[in-house]
Design an enzyme around this catalytic site. Structure first.
Site, PDB file in Angstrom:
ATOM      1  N   ASP A 242      52.491  30.609  69.764  1.00 48.16           N
ATOM      2  CA  ASP A 242      53.232  30.050  68.632  1.00 48.16           C
ATOM      3  C   ASP A 242      54.530  29.452  69.164  1.00 48.16           C
ATOM      4  O   ASP A 242      55.616  29.980  68.956  1.00 48.16           O
ATOM      5  CB  ASP A 242      53.513  31.155  67.613  1.00 48.16           C
ATOM      6  CG  ASP A 242      53.975  30.600  66.268  1.00 48.16           C
ATOM      7  OD1 ASP A 242      53.858  29.380  66.067  1.00 48.16           O
ATOM      8  OD2 ASP A 242      54.438  31.388  65.433  1.00 48.16           O
TER       9      ASP A 242
ATOM     10  N   THR B 164      48.217  26.352  56.490  1.00 45.57           N
ATOM     11  CA  THR B 164      49.358  27.178  56.848  1.00 45.57           C
ATOM     12  C   THR B 164      50.175  27.560  55.617  1.00 45.57           C
ATOM     13  O   THR B 164      49.827  27.203  54.490  1.00 45.57           O
ATOM     14  CB  THR B 164      50.224  26.435  57.887  1.00 45.57           C
ATOM     15  OG1 THR B 164      51.225  27.310  58.393  1.00 45.57           O
ATOM     16  CG2 THR B 164      50.863  25.196  57.292  1.00 45.57           C
TER      17      THR B 164
END
Length: 317
Positions: free
Chosen positions: A17, A156
């Site tokens: 990430d 998301t």
């Protein structure tokens, strides 16, 4: 004994990430995710200075209007960083659509197509790209169209079970439930801490994972936005987990046994399969204060960082 990161990789696909290419090289994840906030941070790194310069040149050539040039430059930089990451990871890279389009299905579809075309123009592998879209009703409908076109999507800013249900029914390739941001909301609302096993974010992802496996959905579950390694450990066995470098480092530095918690072949699910129409989806979101607030906050925050990056590029232009 293997460290916890290596143990985790044996049961879950680990995704980086970050947009930091050096961190990705170090931890050797299968995939990587980016978002406007991570691109903004990455743009400050010396490793990407040449890309920033190229993005500015691309924007300048794209339009005489400086604001539009900055948007072009931002797209180019986002895709350029994605291309660089592709050269380090064997799997896919997630690239996010402008959060300002979160409530516009047609504009989201158009922007996604533009990003895919830009990847092709830069000579990158467009088949190893996931287009990230906010899990609004409009975003989910955009993903439904794009998936049918062969563009795989990462839904998301997902905070609720209703969002997860709608994403799976739309045929989304992957969802990113935000574990840590769910925890943030409940800690503030209830003025207390939570153990890893009772963490509301962990419980949310566990429920979604078991629902998908019980009812045969192919949509990949990728836990995201972690606040501590305890959350990660409680979700060992999840399809994917996207983890920031600082937490990857903590896992790599810890040599304790890591127990698998989620199993695709034996899900524990008591939820019946339900297909939500728009009215049912919006009502479910209305009834979930946490999901409503965190979704709106996430869109605002990503937009703010997108604007900061555009302003920096505009100054350079």
């Amino acid at each position: 004994m293997q460290n916890q990161l290596d143990q985790l990789k044996n049961m879950t696909k680990v995704v980086a990430d970050t947009g930091d290419i050096e961190a990705i090289r170090r931890y050797q994840p299968v995939d990587a995710t980016t978002n406007p906030s991570l691109i903004l941070k990455a743009a400050q790194l010396p490793a990407y200075k040449a890309l920033v310069d190229e993005a500015i040149a691309f924007g300048r050539n794209g339009s005489k209007d400086k604001a539009q040039s900055a948007r072009y430059a931002c797209d180019w930089l986002t895709v350029g960083i994605g291309k660089e990451i592709q050269q380090v990871v064997p799997g896919v890279v997630s690239t996010e659509v402008d959060a300002r389009l979160s409530f516009d299905t047609d504009a989201t579809i158009q922007k996604a197509r533009q990003l895919i075309d830009l990847y092709k123009e830069l000579g990158a592998d467009s088949n190893r790209v996931l287009i990230k879209i906010a899990s609004t009703w409009e975003g989910i409908r955009a993903a439904e169209v794009l998936e049918k076109e062969g563009v795989r999507c990462n839904l998301t800013l997902l905070f609720s079970f209703a969002q997860a249900q709608a994403c799976a029914d739309a045929g989304a390739y992957l969802i990113s439930p935000f574990v840590g941001r769910i925890l943030d909301w409940y800690k503030k609302a209830e003025s207390r801490d939570f153990t890893a096993s009772e963490d509301p974010g962990v419980q949310s992802v566990t429920r979604i994972y078991n629902y998908y496996k019980q009812h045969g959905y192919k949509t990949v579950v990728m836990g995201a936005s972690f606040r501590n390694t305890g959350e990660i450990i409680e979700l060992a066995g999840c399809d994917c987990l996207t983890i920031a470098p600082d937490l990857l480092d903590q896992l790599e530095s810890t040599e304790k046994p890591l127990e698998q918690k989620l199993f695709a072949d034996s899900p524990s699910c008591s939820d019946d399969k339900v297909v939500l129409d728009e009215a049912a989806f919006r009502w479910a979101m209305n009834e979930d204060a946490m999901a409503t607030e965190k979704l709106a906050e996430g869109i605002r925050n990503f937009t703010a960082d997108q604007l900061k990056l555009e302003e920096q590029l505009l100054d350079a232009l």
